[in-house]
Structure formats: structure tokens, C-alpha cells
Design an enzyme around this catalytic site. Structure first.
Site, PDB file in Angstrom:
ATOM      1  N   ASP B  31       0.852  -1.185   0.000  1.00  0.00           N
ATOM      2  CA  ASP B  31       0.000   0.000   0.000  1.00  0.00           C
ATOM      3  C   ASP B  31       0.889   1.236   0.000  1.00  0.00           C
ATOM      4  O   ASP B  31       1.945   1.240   0.644  1.00  0.00           O
ATOM      5  CB  ASP B  31      -0.920  -0.031   1.246  1.00  0.00           C
ATOM      6  CG  ASP B  31      -2.153   0.850   1.089  1.00  0.00           C
ATOM      7  OD1 ASP B  31      -1.980   2.048   0.774  1.00  0.00           O
ATOM      8  OD2 ASP B  31      -3.269   0.345   1.276  1.00  0.00           O
ATOM      9  N   ASN B  32       0.480   2.280  -0.712  1.00  0.00           N
ATOM     10  CA  ASN B  32       1.229   3.549  -0.665  1.00  0.00           C
ATOM     11  C   ASN B  32       0.606   4.508   0.370  1.00  0.00           C
ATOM     12  O   ASN B  32       1.025   5.644   0.481  1.00  0.00           O
ATOM     13  CB  ASN B  32       1.295   4.207  -2.050  1.00  0.00           C
ATOM     14  CG  ASN B  32      -0.065   4.649  -2.549  1.00  0.00           C
ATOM     15  OD1 ASN B  32      -1.078   4.393  -1.902  1.00  0.00           O
ATOM     16  ND2 ASN B  32      -0.103   5.310  -3.702  1.00  0.00           N
ATOM     17  N   SER B 186     -18.821   8.111 -14.035  1.00  0.00           N
ATOM     18  CA  SER B 186     -17.880   9.063 -13.444  1.00  0.00           C
ATOM     19  C   SER B 186     -16.475   8.653 -13.876  1.00  0.00           C
ATOM     20  O   SER B 186     -16.280   7.539 -14.396  1.00  0.00           O
ATOM     21  CB  SER B 186     -17.959   9.054 -11.919  1.00  0.00           C
ATOM     22  OG  SER B 186     -17.280   7.920 -11.403  1.00  0.00           O
ATOM     23  N   TYR B 188     -14.044   7.903 -11.946  1.00  0.00           N
ATOM     24  CA  TYR B 188     -13.713   6.705 -11.159  1.00  0.00           C
ATOM     25  C   TYR B 188     -14.277   5.443 -11.800  1.00  0.00           C
ATOM     26  O   TYR B 188     -13.558   4.462 -12.026  1.00  0.00           O
ATOM     27  CB  TYR B 188     -14.236   6.828  -9.724  1.00  0.00           C
ATOM     28  CG  TYR B 188     -14.503   5.497  -9.093  1.00  0.00           C
ATOM     29  CD1 TYR B 188     -13.437   4.680  -8.701  1.00  0.00           C
ATOM     30  CD2 TYR B 188     -15.798   5.015  -8.935  1.00  0.00           C
ATOM     31  CE1 TYR B 188     -13.666   3.424  -8.166  1.00  0.00           C
ATOM     32  CE2 TYR B 188     -16.032   3.767  -8.390  1.00  0.00           C
ATOM     33  CZ  TYR B 188     -14.972   2.974  -8.009  1.00  0.00           C
ATOM     34  OH  TYR B 188     -15.202   1.728  -7.493  1.00  0.00           O
ATOM     35  N   HIS B 189     -15.569   5.441 -12.079  1.00  0.00           N
ATOM     36  CA  HIS B 189     -16.178   4.254 -12.686  1.00  0.00           C
ATOM     37  C   HIS B 189     -15.522   3.932 -14.029  1.00  0.00           C
ATOM     38  O   HIS B 189     -15.322   2.784 -14.396  1.00  0.00           O
ATOM     39  CB  HIS B 189     -17.684   4.469 -12.877  1.00  0.00           C
ATOM     40  CG  HIS B 189     -18.455   4.535 -11.601  1.00  0.00           C
ATOM     41  ND1 HIS B 189     -18.905   5.719 -11.075  1.00  0.00           N
ATOM     42  CD2 HIS B 189     -18.841   3.575 -10.714  1.00  0.00           C
ATOM     43  CE1 HIS B 189     -19.562   5.482  -9.931  1.00  0.00           C
ATOM     44  NE2 HIS B 189     -19.525   4.197  -9.690  1.00  0.00           N
ATOM     45  N   LYS B 192     -12.564   1.704 -13.983  1.00  0.00           N
ATOM     46  CA  LYS B 192     -12.876   0.276 -13.839  1.00  0.00           C
ATOM     47  C   LYS B 192     -13.285  -0.328 -15.189  1.00  0.00           C
ATOM     48  O   LYS B 192     -13.083  -1.514 -15.428  1.00  0.00           O
ATOM     49  CB  LYS B 192     -13.990   0.073 -12.807  1.00  0.00           C
ATOM     50  CG  LYS B 192     -13.676   0.616 -11.416  1.00  0.00           C
ATOM     51  CD  LYS B 192     -12.663  -0.236 -10.653  1.00  0.00           C
ATOM     52  CE  LYS B 192     -12.553   0.233  -9.206  1.00  0.00           C
ATOM     53  NZ  LYS B 192     -11.665  -0.596  -8.388  1.00  0.00           N
ATOM     54  N   GLN B 215     -18.543  -4.851  -7.739  1.00  0.00           N
ATOM     55  CA  GLN B 215     -19.117  -4.683  -6.409  1.00  0.00           C
ATOM     56  C   GLN B 215     -20.161  -3.565  -6.369  1.00  0.00           C
ATOM     57  O   GLN B 215     -20.033  -2.548  -7.041  1.00  0.00           O
ATOM     58  CB  GLN B 215     -18.001  -4.384  -5.408  1.00  0.00           C
ATOM     59  CG  GLN B 215     -18.480  -4.346  -3.967  1.00  0.00           C
ATOM     60  CD  GLN B 215     -17.336  -4.348  -2.960  1.00  0.00           C
ATOM     61  OE1 GLN B 215     -17.107  -5.335  -2.282  1.00  0.00           O
ATOM     62  NE2 GLN B 215     -16.640  -3.246  -2.867  1.00  0.00           N
ATOM     63  N   LEU B 246     -25.350   4.896   2.140  1.00  0.00           N
ATOM     64  CA  LEU B 246     -26.040   4.337   3.296  1.00  0.00           C
ATOM     65  C   LEU B 246     -25.314   4.711   4.582  1.00  0.00           C
ATOM     66  O   LEU B 246     -25.952   5.111   5.575  1.00  0.00           O
ATOM     67  CB  LEU B 246     -26.119   2.815   3.125  1.00  0.00           C
ATOM     68  CG  LEU B 246     -26.989   2.074   4.111  1.00  0.00           C
ATOM     69  CD1 LEU B 246     -28.356   2.697   4.269  1.00  0.00           C
ATOM     70  CD2 LEU B 246     -27.131   0.626   3.651  1.00  0.00           C
ATOM     71  N   ASN B 247     -23.996   4.611   4.596  1.00  0.00           N
ATOM     72  CA  ASN B 247     -23.235   5.027   5.785  1.00  0.00           C
ATOM     73  C   ASN B 247     -23.450   6.501   6.106  1.00  0.00           C
ATOM     74  O   ASN B 247     -23.488   6.899   7.265  1.00  0.00           O
ATOM     75  CB  ASN B 247     -21.741   4.730   5.587  1.00  0.00           C
ATOM     76  CG  ASN B 247     -21.411   3.256   5.861  1.00  0.00           C
ATOM     77  OD1 ASN B 247     -22.297   2.478   6.204  1.00  0.00           O
ATOM     78  ND2 ASN B 247     -20.149   2.892   5.707  1.00  0.00           N
ATOM     79  N   ARG B 248     -23.612   7.310   5.068  1.00  0.00           N
ATOM     80  CA  ARG B 248     -23.877   8.729   5.297  1.00  0.00           C
ATOM     81  C   ARG B 248     -25.247   8.945   5.961  1.00  0.00           C
ATOM     82  O   ARG B 248     -25.387   9.753   6.876  1.00  0.00           O
ATOM     83  CB  ARG B 248     -23.761   9.516   3.994  1.00  0.00           C
ATOM     84  CG  ARG B 248     -22.306   9.816   3.606  1.00  0.00           C
ATOM     85  CD  ARG B 248     -22.134  10.238   2.156  1.00  0.00           C
ATOM     86  NE  ARG B 248     -22.991  11.359   1.752  1.00  0.00           N
ATOM     87  CZ  ARG B 248     -22.820  12.624   2.110  1.00  0.00           C
ATOM     88  NH1 ARG B 248     -21.829  12.952   2.913  1.00  0.00           N
ATOM     89  NH2 ARG B 248     -23.628  13.570   1.679  1.00  0.00           N
TER      90      ARG B 248
END
Lengths: 405, 405
Positions: B31-32, B186, B188-189, B192, B215, B246-248
Site C-alpha cells: 500500500d502507498n 464518473s 472513477y467508474h 474500472k 461490487q 447508506l453510511n452517510r
């Protein structure tokens, strides 16, 4: 109009630059001159003696009175300078030719794979991000490749970028148009497949106006403009990495070297003369999509041929012999290829055919500069995998390639 | 087996690391630590107090007697060190979670777009090139996203990666299976979607064994392993860029902040609990494709919900109010989403449902750490275009967002 030509020092870039300057456009070359650095790395040089970009621009001004502006800039590594340049010059159109363009070079070693992805993907994405950020309304014309389609035909002519399919749904079959499913055959070709996704996103999210040209294999050397002065000559690559198949046959014929066919020669490929390539870019510039349109895709090719048919044709005309060698590429041994190119024909393209252009290349270019050829650079040795590379261990004259280099 | 976890310090990486270590594997984190740097950049922090990676590894060893090896390495920028590491350690499997993973962060400014493409694409490609070059026979498991499918449903359930289509040919209709046509929403997407093409090429050309996990949105915080000691707690992001929807909502409910729904809330999304995410990765590791196989693709999600239904459900349970705000994203206002996840169910996945897991998150995580929340970091302000960003000018309590930050 004001046109930025990214990669304007390269094989397609230079004649495009001259053609557009000749047509009266204000032309700016942005180039990091990486192709000249790669010549140095590989120890090869253009068959045709090629002056510096600064000198070429000077000769063009002397010959025509027209100015070509040159800016040394690395698209992939200098995002902030690129943005400043766009913001200051606000071009009406951008021709993006600034990608590493040889499949064998992209497969040479892991370093070359990493370089090709890093350079090509970051260059294209930096450009798109900078276009959005500066808010310029330029039409982007990008040079892609027929190789994004892959060469395992579904038995239907290859359409221009988009494919009509039917999908099963609970409420019956549904027709949909999709980007042609990509199946690139090398790391180089793969970067052009990545570009397609970048273009799709930025056209959709930001309304950028983008044209992608899926080009076939380019052959030929000169255009009307590069012939105006000996020092305006285009580059001509004959080495195993950068030489395209037809140009390599021509040079091999000129120096009495066997014509090297890798595998059965049953690979069918699409071709276009550099003169037509340049003309297609001009036609595409004149036919821009509107903001909000999907990416406009052209197939930029004029004829298809089987590699062994090309070799036999040139052998017949020149007396050269054909050598069948192991194939260092991972690809189908034989394939059919039928390609649609209706859009450029409709815009008025009149193709230069192989039949008419071939012998002038042999006489005016290949034989004229034959004394500059380094025979040791002719074999194609970059393997798609280590095993395939190892099979290519002798040149067509029987000499070991392992001791060389 | 020996497993390398790239990005093992992140939100999915850390619980995956512990889960696999607990299962007896020899686990190496590469990991960086970029995610910690981004916390610093944004001036945000995990809701849960998070120790350094070195300290976390020490606690795990004290608690369980098991060793987690940590290597500070930048996948995107240190190709040669990556290659040396692989060559020396020769892992049996590689879990690749080392990508910038927030869509809003990827759209924040042009610098963030450029960073995301550069980091994610070069990281993935460096890894693939290094795997080929070192000749290791590791199974690569990569975390992708449901977002590669896009959210404009064709009216059929989304299959696991590949789509059956019919194409018109001169000799009639022909069935073909293709990679699902990608339509990322986006930057980001989009990275992928690029990864998918990289995987397709390297599986085909070099026989790499690759599994790609598409995911859904992850919710929840802890797994059995992260609960073993307070200092093993997983990170929990609630800010407008890294917090998942959901976490938000959970955190907003815990501090009496309105639940922020952007647009109509008609967006349907796929969800999975972090506990199941970790379990899916383990299941995928145990179900490796063979060399020469195509990329194996799983849909890694367990349920789908409309965003406004989630908000109303949590509002109902907690008494929070729901605030409907302008949507800074460019996306369909409403969409249906039916997703197939047969493969993981067949491998024995037993999903943690929202209905059973939700309240423990509110009580054990959100309320417990509510005193650590910075309310000014809750609004989502990264616009997909400048115009969309400008619409989000007030927080749900009516305060201007322009004067802040």
C-alpha cells in the site's frame, strides 16, 4: 481555422500538418519529439533523410510563405502546461496523433508495455480533462485503429464504430446499438480501445465534440506537400518495429531482401495511402459532431488485402522472393475482413489504390534511398509472448538473430 | 496460501486482510497509504479512530499471534520495485484493491480526474505487466464496480459480466457473447471500465488467471476480525466525497442532520455489507479460473434499493428528516436495477441483510463516535460538471456552502 496538431512531427502528423497549412489553416504542432528519441533508442532511422522539426518548418515557410508554429510539449507528463497552452491559444480543432503507434514496439519488453499505456492513456485523458477545464469548444479528431475491432469476424461487414444487436428481455427481444465490442491484439491496440471509453464518457458527461478515426495500415510516403522540397520529405520506417507491412515489403524488394511474411500470411488487413489518410483527417474536421452527440466514428481505410497476396504481388512485380517465417504475434492465422467505409466515400474521398501507387513508391522512395538501409534492422523480433519471441531466431537469410543486436 | 493485498490499508482492504490472515493465509499488504494522504488533503478523518497501519498490524499480532507483513509501495509509480517484490515473494494470489475508489473525489476538479486515471490505470497495468514479466502463476482478484454496467437498464437483469446478443449477418442472425457494453458514470467508474479491457487482453495474450468483482455500494463497518480489539476497527467515511450513501444516512441520523437525498432519490443501487464483501473475496480466491480462461466476473452485491426508500426507512427508524437537494451528479433521475448474483450464492454466500444489520451500525458505530463528526464535511459538493456543482450551493440546513471551506 486554428488547428492544434498533437504529434505533428510524426509519420501521419507531419503530412497532416503540411496539408492543413496548405489549405490555409493556422497550424500549431504540439509534440514531445518522442518518435525521434525512439529512433535513437532502437538505433534505427527513417529511410528518408529527415531534418529537425524546426528546420522543416523553416523550409515550409521559405517554400510557401506559410508559418507552422512548433511547441515542445509532453501531453502525458505536462498537464498544467497543456492546459495553459489551450487556454491561451483556444484552437478551433485539435488533431490528436500523439500516441505511441507501433504494436511490435508496445510488445517488445515490459518496459515498452508500461511506457505505451502510460503515454497513450495519460496523453488522451489529460487532453480531455484540459478541454473541459479550459471550456474551449474545440472539435477533437483522434487517430484510432481498425485493430480495436479485433480480427475474428462475426461474419458481417465491420460497421463504423457501432454495432446493432438484439438482447433477450423478459418482454421480448430488444434492439440496441452498442460500441463495437473491442478485442485488441496488442498493448498498442489496447490503448486505442481504452481511448474509446474515455471519449464515450467525455462526450456524454461534458458534451465534448469528438471524432475517432479507426485507421487501417498506412502505406506510402509522400503527399503533394511533402514533395514540394526534398527537405519536406515524410519519414519512412522499415525496421521490424515501426515499419508497416507494405512499406517493409517495398524496401525489402528494393534491396533484394526476401519479403518477410510471418505465419501463413492469411491475415487480412485494411490499408490506406498516407495521401488519403491526410485527406480523411481534413474531411473529418469539416464534419464535426454537435455538443451532446455521441462520438462520431469513421473507418479510415480504402482496401483490404491478405498479407501473402500483397507479398506475392510485389514479388511478381520486382522479382523478390517471399520468405515465410514464424509469427511472433499472437493472432488468428487466417481471417476474413470486410469493412464499411461509406462515410468518407460519401464525403468525397477518392482513394489512391495500391495498383496505381505501388511502383512509384518502389522507384521514388525505396530504390532512391536503398543505400541508407541497415539490413540488420529489417527482421521483426518483438514477440507477443516470450515463447513466440523465441521462435523468431533466424533472419530470412538464415543468420542467427540471437547473437546480433 | 501466500496472498498479496494491494491497498490493504483501505476500507475494503483492511477487513479483507484480517479475514484472510484469520483464515490462516500468509498475508502481505502492499500500500502507498494514499487514502490517508487524501484524508489530510480533504481535512477529513475516519469517524472511527484509526491507528497507523504498523500499529494495527502489531495489535493483530498481539491479539491473534498472526503476522501481517506491510510493504510501503506505490503500484502506479514504482514499477521496478513492484516487479522485484513479486519476483522475490511469488504470491499464490493477489487481491487488487489499490485504486482511488470515490466517484465524487474523481470528479472534484481536473486535477482529481487526472490523478484518478493516472493512479488507477497505471496501477492495474503495471501489475499485469509485472505478473507476465516475473512469470508468477498468481490468481489475480480485482475489485471492480457495478458502475461499469451503467444504470440505463435494457429491461433485462444484469448478467455477471457477459451479455448474450444476436447480430445480423448476411447468413442470418448469429448469437454471440460479449463483455457487457460499458457505460460508466464518473471518471472513477470509467477507470474500472478501462481495467476490464486490460484484463481481457492479458487473460487472452498471456493466459493470466483473473477474477473481476463488480461490487455494489458497501455499507457497514466491522467484521468479526475488526471487532477483536478497538484498535482493529475499520475506517468509516461520512464526508461528501468518500462516504457511501447508506453510511452517510446512518451518520446523519445519529447527529440529527437531515438525510441528504440528491435529486429525486429514484436512483436504484446495489448494496453489500462489508462482512459479505470480505467473504466474497475469499470465495473468489477459492474459485480461480484456469490459464487460458476468459476473465471470471462476479456481481458482488446482495440487495438493491432505491435511494429514497433507504432514506425513508432510516428516517422511520430514527426520526430523522429527509432533505431533497439538487443532484451534483449527471445520472438518470430514476432507474430500475435487477442484478444477477447467482455465482456467489452458489458458492455459499449467506448475505447480511439491511433489515438485520442496520440498527447495530447506528448504535455501535454512528452514535458511539458521533462526537468526532465535523458537520461541515457532510455535504456532497463535487459536481459532475461545473454547472451541476454550482447548483449545490446550500447545505440541508440552509447555510451557504460557497463561503465555507
Amino acid at each position: 481555422m486554428k488547428v492544434a496538431i498533437l504529434g505533428g512531427d510524426g509519420f501521419c502528423g507531419w503530412p497532416t500538418t503540411l496539408h492543413l497549412s496548405d489549405a490555409g489553416h493556422e497550424v500549431h504542432i504540439l509534440d514531445n519529439l518522442s518518435r525521434r528519441w525512439i529512433d535513437t533508442e532502437l538505433g534505427v532511422q527513417s529511410l528518408t533523410p529527415m531534418d529537425s522539426i524546426q528546420e522543416r518548418c523553416r523550409i515550409w515557410r521559405e517554400t510557401t510563405g506559410r508559418t507552422i508554429h512548433f511547441h515542445l510539449l509532453d501531453l502525458a507528463d505536462e498537464y498544467e502546461r497543456l492546459k495553459s497552452w489551450l487556454s491561451e491559444h483556444r484552437p478551433d480543432a485539435i488533431v490528436h496523433l500523439a500516441e505511441q503507434r507501433a504494436a511490435p514496439y508496445s510488445m517488445k519488453t515490459d518496459r515498452h508495455k508500461v511506457y505505451t499505456v502510460r503515454n497513450n492513456t495519460n496523453a488522451t485523458h489529460n487532453l480531455l480533462a484540459a478541454m473541459v477545464e479550459t471550456g474551449i469548444d474545440a472539435h477533437l479528431v483522434h487517430l484510432g485503429t481498425m485493430g480495436v475491432y479485433g480480427y475474428s469476424s462475426v461474419g458481417a461487414p465491420i460497421p463504423e464504430g457501432y454495432l446493432d444487436v438484439e438482447i433477450d428481455t423478459p418482454s421480448g427481444k430488444k434492439a440496441q446499438e452498442i460500441l463495437y465490442p473491442t478485442r485488441p491484439g496488442s498493448v498498442y491496440h489496447m490503448t486505442k480501445s481504452l481511448d474509446q471509453i474515455l471519449f464515450q464518457f467525455y462526450a456524454q458527461n461534458d458534451g465534448l465534440r469528438i471524432t475517432d478515426l479507426h485507421q487501417g495500415i498506412v502505406w506510402g510516403t509522400n503527399t503533394d506537400q511533402t514533395l514540394r522540397d526534398p527537405q519536406l520529405v515524410n519519414r519512412f520506417d522499415y525496421d521490424g518495429d515501426y515499419g508497416t507491412v507494405l512499406n517493409r515489403f517495398l524496401i525489402q524488394a528494393a534491396i533484394g531482401y526476401p519479403l518477410t511474411v510471418h505465419g501463413s500470411g492469411g491475415q487480412t488487413r485494411a490499408f490506406i495511402h498516407i495521401r488519403d489518410s491526410v485527406r480523411c483527417i481534413e474531411l473529418a474536421l469539416g464534419d464535426a459532431p454537435k455538443s451532446g452527440d455521441r462520438v462520431k466514428i469513421f473507418n479510415q481505410m480504402t482496401e483490404t488485402h491478405r498479407v501473402r497476396d500483397l507479398a506475392e504481388m510485389i514479388a511478381g512485380q520486382t522479382g523478390a522472393r517471399v520468405a515465410y517465417l514464424p509469427n511472433p504475434r499472437k493472432e488468428a492465422a487466417e481471417n476474413d475482413l470486410i469493412v464499411r467505409n461509406d462515410q468518407f466515400l460519401a464525403l468525397g474521398l477518392e482513394p489512391t489504390t495500391l495498383a496505381e501507387g505501388l511502383m512509384s513508391e518502389v522507384v521514388d522512395v525505396a530504390r532512391k534511398f536503398a543505400h541508407r538501409i541497415d539490413r540488420t534492422r529489417v527482421p521483426a523480433v518483438s514477440g507477443w509472448t516470450r515463447e513466440l519471441g523465441a521462435k523468431v531466431d533466424r533472419d530470412p537469410e538464415g543468420k542467427s538473430l540471437r547473437s546480433a543486436s
